[in-house]
Write a protein that holds these residues in place. Structure first.
Motif, PDB file in Angstrom:
ATOM      1  N   ASP A   1       6.020  39.030  13.141  1.00  0.00           N
ATOM      2  CA  ASP A   1       7.162  39.014  14.067  1.00  0.00           C
ATOM      3  C   ASP A   1       7.825  40.375  14.197  1.00  0.00           C
ATOM      4  O   ASP A   1       8.854  40.510  14.845  1.00  0.00           O
ATOM      5  CB  ASP A   1       8.218  38.014  13.567  1.00  0.00           C
TER       6      ASP A   1
ATOM      7  N   ASN B   1      12.882  42.864  14.173  1.00  0.00           N
ATOM      8  CA  ASN B   1      12.411  41.566  13.699  1.00  0.00           C
ATOM      9  C   ASN B   1      12.684  40.530  14.790  1.00  0.00           C
ATOM     10  O   ASN B   1      13.815  40.108  15.013  1.00  0.00           O
ATOM     11  CB  ASN B   1      13.144  41.181  12.407  1.00  0.00           C
ATOM     12  N   LYS B   2      11.601  40.136  15.490  1.00  0.00           N
ATOM     13  CA  LYS B   2      11.741  39.216  16.614  1.00  0.00           C
ATOM     14  C   LYS B   2      11.623  37.765  16.165  1.00  0.00           C
ATOM     15  O   LYS B   2      11.672  36.851  16.985  1.00  0.00           O
ATOM     16  CB  LYS B   2      10.670  39.524  17.673  1.00  0.00           C
ATOM     17  N   GLY B   3      11.440  37.574  14.867  1.00  0.00           N
ATOM     18  CA  GLY B   3      11.231  36.225  14.349  1.00  0.00           C
ATOM     19  C   GLY B   3      12.511  35.565  13.880  1.00  0.00           C
ATOM     20  O   GLY B   3      13.616  36.075  14.081  1.00  0.00           O
ATOM     21  N   SER B   4      12.341  34.399  13.223  1.00  0.00           N
ATOM     22  CA  SER B   4      13.500  33.639  12.764  1.00  0.00           C
ATOM     23  C   SER B   4      13.617  33.644  11.251  1.00  0.00           C
ATOM     24  O   SER B   4      14.418  32.907  10.680  1.00  0.00           O
ATOM     25  CB  SER B   4      13.415  32.201  13.292  1.00  0.00           C
ATOM     26  N   SER B   5      12.791  34.473  10.587  1.00  0.00           N
ATOM     27  CA  SER B   5      12.948  34.566   9.134  1.00  0.00           C
ATOM     28  C   SER B   5      13.136  36.023   8.718  1.00  0.00           C
ATOM     29  O   SER B   5      12.569  36.939   9.319  1.00  0.00           O
ATOM     30  CB  SER B   5      11.736  33.947   8.418  1.00  0.00           C
ATOM     31  N   ASP B   6      13.956  36.212   7.710  1.00  0.00           N
ATOM     32  CA  ASP B   6      14.246  37.553   7.205  1.00  0.00           C
ATOM     33  C   ASP B   6      12.992  38.167   6.598  1.00  0.00           C
ATOM     34  O   ASP B   6      12.156  37.463   6.031  1.00  0.00           O
ATOM     35  CB  ASP B   6      15.325  37.492   6.112  1.00  0.00           C
ATOM     36  N   ASP B   7      12.881  39.468   6.726  1.00  0.00           N
ATOM     37  CA  ASP B   7      11.773  40.167   6.074  1.00  0.00           C
ATOM     38  C   ASP B   7      12.341  41.396   5.376  1.00  0.00           C
ATOM     39  O   ASP B   7      13.558  41.625   5.405  1.00  0.00           O
ATOM     40  CB  ASP B   7      10.689  40.539   7.107  1.00  0.00           C
TER      41      ASP B   7
ATOM     42  N   ALA C   1      16.306  38.464  10.209  1.00  0.00           N
ATOM     43  CA  ALA C   1      15.799  37.776  11.394  1.00  0.00           C
ATOM     44  C   ALA C   1      16.619  38.149  12.622  1.00  0.00           C
ATOM     45  O   ALA C   1      17.843  38.185  12.576  1.00  0.00           O
ATOM     46  CB  ALA C   1      15.862  36.269  11.174  1.00  0.00           C
ATOM     47  N   GLY C   2      15.915  38.467  13.706  1.00  0.00           N
ATOM     48  CA  GLY C   2      16.579  38.748  14.978  1.00  0.00           C
ATOM     49  C   GLY C   2      17.275  40.090  15.051  1.00  0.00           C
ATOM     50  O   GLY C   2      17.964  40.381  16.028  1.00  0.00           O
ATOM     51  N   GLN C   3      17.118  40.914  14.031  1.00  0.00           N
ATOM     52  CA  GLN C   3      17.836  42.188  14.033  1.00  0.00           C
ATOM     53  C   GLN C   3      16.902  43.385  14.094  1.00  0.00           C
ATOM     54  O   GLN C   3      15.700  43.287  13.846  1.00  0.00           O
ATOM     55  CB  GLN C   3      18.723  42.286  12.791  1.00  0.00           C
TER      56      GLN C   3
END
Ligand SMILES: [Cu+2]
Length: 172
Positions: free
Chosen positions: A50, A76-82, A120-122
């Motif tokens: 993502d 991060n285009k996903g819904s979980s933190d990395d 996520a999302g940032q």
């Protein structure tokens, strides 16, 4: 031994960013706060899972300077933190993740042993004056126009290769 090694590296880091480089970075930060559109020349865009990584660049180094700074943007285009946990490069013995911040007009740097969170999302930007990659024991100082390959390792997304374009010592 680790602490001594880091202390030495931090000293070199400070030297690497001393003088006009700090002033330049500080101005850049101020400029960005004011909405300036001056961004470093962007390199390739790569994706893994993502994540989308773009705008990778490194600063040219002075002859004899053993450490170099690298910068990039992770979206991060996903819904979980990395999390960016480690980086390697054939051009350096070791690549550390660092944070630099101006406190009372003193530039302080520290190694981020736990990596850099990419929620996520940032979008997380490694940029002069803040988060950066610190190339240790660079054999051949980066010259403007060089390409520096790196492999980024993320906790969830895994590994991805990226090429950093070497810009001037001011990162432009
Ligand atoms: Cu550093």
């Amino acid at each position: 031994m680790k602490i001594r090694t880091f202390g030495f590296a931090a000293l070199l880091c400070s030297a690497a960013f001393a003088g006009s480089a700090i002033a330049q970075d500080h101005q850049t930060m101020q400029g960005m706060k004011m909405g300036s559109m001056t961004m470093p020349a962007g390199g390739e865009v790569v994706g893994v899972g993502d994540l989308e990584i773009s705008g990778g660049f490194a600063k040219a180094m002075l002859p004899g300077q053993p450490v170099g700074g690298g910068f990039l943007t992770v979206k991060n285009k996903g819904s979980s933190d990395d999390r960016l946990v480690s980086v390697t490069s054939p051009n350096a013995d070791e690549v550390q993740l660092h944070e630099m911040a101006m406190t009372d007009n003193v530039m302080k740097m520290r190694e981020l042993k736990d990596g850099i969170a990419v929620p996520a999302g940032q979008t997380v930007t490694l940029a002069p004056g803040g988060l950066h990659l610190m190339f240790q024991k660079v054999k051949t100082p980066f010259k403007q126009g060089d390409k520096v390959p790196v492999t980024l390792s993320f906790e969830k997304a895994g590994k991805v290769d990226l090429v950093l374009n070497v810009l001037s010592a001011q990162g432009k």
